[in-house]
Design a protein around this motif. Structure first.
Motif, PDB file in Angstrom:
ATOM      1  N   CYS A   1       0.841  -1.209   0.000  1.00 41.61           N
ATOM      2  CA  CYS A   1       0.000   0.000   0.000  1.00 41.61           C
ATOM      3  C   CYS A   1       0.872   1.253   0.000  1.00 41.61           C
ATOM      4  O   CYS A   1       0.567   2.232  -0.695  1.00 41.61           O
ATOM      5  CB  CYS A   1      -0.918   0.000   1.222  1.00 41.61           C
ATOM      6  SG  CYS A   1      -2.234  -1.216   1.188  1.00 41.61           S
TER       7      CYS A   1
ATOM      8  N   TYR B   1       2.405   1.713  -3.476  1.00 39.82           N
ATOM      9  CA  TYR B   1       1.400   2.146  -4.454  1.00 39.82           C
ATOM     10  C   TYR B   1       1.059   3.620  -4.265  1.00 39.82           C
ATOM     11  O   TYR B   1       0.947   4.375  -5.241  1.00 39.82           O
ATOM     12  CB  TYR B   1       0.143   1.291  -4.321  1.00 39.82           C
ATOM     13  CG  TYR B   1      -0.914   1.628  -5.350  1.00 39.82           C
ATOM     14  CD1 TYR B   1      -0.959   0.964  -6.570  1.00 39.82           C
ATOM     15  CD2 TYR B   1      -1.869   2.623  -5.116  1.00 39.82           C
ATOM     16  CE1 TYR B   1      -1.920   1.275  -7.525  1.00 39.82           C
ATOM     17  CE2 TYR B   1      -2.822   2.948  -6.057  1.00 39.82           C
ATOM     18  CZ  TYR B   1      -2.841   2.264  -7.259  1.00 39.82           C
ATOM     19  OH  TYR B   1      -3.795   2.588  -8.201  1.00 39.82           O
TER      20      TYR B   1
ATOM     21  N   ASP C   1       1.433   6.535  -6.896  1.00 41.03           N
ATOM     22  CA  ASP C   1       0.220   7.254  -7.303  1.00 41.03           C
ATOM     23  C   ASP C   1       0.360   8.759  -7.098  1.00 41.03           C
ATOM     24  O   ASP C   1      -0.084   9.558  -7.930  1.00 41.03           O
ATOM     25  CB  ASP C   1      -0.966   6.712  -6.508  1.00 41.03           C
ATOM     26  CG  ASP C   1      -2.296   7.254  -7.009  1.00 41.03           C
ATOM     27  OD1 ASP C   1      -2.434   7.459  -8.229  1.00 41.03           O
ATOM     28  OD2 ASP C   1      -3.194   7.472  -6.176  1.00 41.03           O
TER      29      ASP C   1
END
Length: 435
Positions: free
Chosen positions: A79, A82, A86
């Motif tokens: 997480c 990512y 992002d």
């Protein structure tokens, strides 16, 4: 489970006990954050080396829940990566945040895993916790005289603060602190702030209670209670009153009369539910009003974290922590709450990654608590972590609570007795060979 044993200490257990006893010397030397962050990785290296040298797979016969903790904390890292991709935070911040994960959430998985595979004698950990608590009581009396003599609050800040943490307070060696709302002294002990000291003292209280010798047990419990009182943590005060009833109730879950008593009590509670709710609301209001500024800051930080999470980063979070506005005294968003902090930094996926193994561990230990007092203690430790998850960010305090995580891991392994017997035999064999 863990009764007093005279079998020889393995290297891993010796390292654990030395690190635990060295808590106060490490704090006074400004090394505590480094010690707590590195010991799990050192122990993992020792376990891997032992398994390679001896070729014994017993050291990796862990429990399904321990494996779940490893998978969940690994998902935390995914997480994190990512979110960094992002939000285009760059390779530098990604590496820094990965090191932060290794010193935070990863420690939950590592210590619970190590506790489940190592044949630890929990009575030895209890004895070490009693010594640490007694040293804390001695430090409290010294710092009380320091306050009376108007000596400086802080002794020094360790030059090792470049290693990270949440700020200089993780490396600040202090005699005492001052509550800005009341002007009265407040003790942090070896924690970065007072509520964290309450968490550590409450966890240690339950482990000290398993000490076999009555004198050491009494000194350990009294010292932990003194630390809880002096840190002035409202949650710690509440747990000091409630955690032992929770512990003893979990020990009685196999008794039919308990359920009969509950069945008779529930209708009575329903009849007086309005009065009970009014009393609870009044008590909560009094607790919040005892420190109104702190309550306001916590509420505003929670609101900011929820709004930012819901609008900007629902699934994977923002990846990093940033300081809040002036209205919250520039406190990091999500810093006063594990769940809001998870939502803000790692999103809904990160929150579920922590909640799932935590809740399953709580349920499993409650189910097995009547089997042995050590398991009931493990259940009480998880209860304390659950309660404090609503007032503290547990990730950045993992370096302080690692003995409790080891204890929980030991209780999560249903084959623990088998492991203890295997390792006891091996240790005796090594001793005979050495002779």
């Amino acid at each position: 489970m863990a009764k007093t044993s005279n079998h020889p200490l393995l290297v891993e257990e010796r390292v654990i006990l030395i690190a635990l006893i060295a808590t106060w010397p490490a704090y006074l030397g400004g090394l505590l954050y480094v010690l707590g962050s590195m010991i799990a990785w050192v122990l993992l290296a020792l376990v891997c080396l032992r398994s390679l040298v001896e070729g014994n797979a017993v050291y990796f016969r862990t429990s399904p829940l321990s494996c779940l903790w490893i998978l969940a904390m690994g998902l935390m890292l995914l997480c994190l990566w990512y979110a960094h991709i992002d939000w285009e935070l760059g390779a530098g911040k990604t590496i820094k945040s990965s090191f932060g994960w290794a010193k935070g959430w990863a420690l939950f998985a590592l210590f619970i895993f190590l506790g489940s595979i190592l044949p630890l004698t929990l009575s030895r950990i209890s004895r070490a916790c009693c010594w640490v608590a007694c040293m804390g009581a001695a430090y409290a009396f010294i710092s009380i005289f320091a306050y009376a003599l108007s000596l400086p609050q802080s002794l020094f800040i360790s030059p090792l603060q470049f290693m990270g943490g949440g700020g200089p307070e993780f490396f600040d060696v202090r005699l005492y602190g001052i509550n800005p709302e009341t002007g009265w002294p407040r003790w942090f002990f070896y924690a970065p702030w007072a509520p964290a000291a309450g968490l550590v003292a409450t966890l240690m209280l339950m482990m000290c209670a398993r000490e076999q010798h009555w004198l050491m047990r009494g000194l350990g419990i009294a010292s932990c209670a003194l630390m809880i009182i002096l840190c002035q943590s409202r949650v710690a005060w509440l747990l000091l009153l409630l955690i032992f009833p929770v512990y003893y109730f979990s020990r009685l879950t196999n008794q039919r009369w308990v359920y009969l008593l509950l069945g008779a009590t529930v209708p009575v509670m329903i009849l007086f539910s309005a009065d009970v709710l009014e009393l609870l609301n009044s008590t909560m209001d009094n607790i919040k009003n005892s420190r109104p500024d702190s309550t306001r800051v916590r509420a505003e930080l929670a609101q900011i974290a929820l709004q930012s999470w819901e609008s900007d980063a629902y699934l994977f979070g923002h990846g990093i922590v940033i300081a809040g506005p002036k209205s919250v005294e520039f406190m990091p968003i999500g810093s006063h709450h594990s769940w809001y902090g998870l939502l803000y930094v790692k999103g809904l996926i990160g929150l579920l990654a922590f909640a799932t193994p935590l809740v399953l561990s709580l349920l499993y230990l409650f189910w097995r608590a009547n089997a042995h007092p050590d398991i009931a203690t493990g259940f009480a430790l998880v209860v304390i972590l659950c309660v404090y998850s609503f007032t503290e960010n547990l990730e950045i305090l993992a370096y302080l609570i690692w003995p409790a995580l080891l204890w929980i891991g030991a209780c999560l392994n249903p084959r623990r007795e088998f492991l203890s017997q295997i390792t006891k035999t091996e240790a005796q064999g090594h001793l005979q060979i050495a002779k």
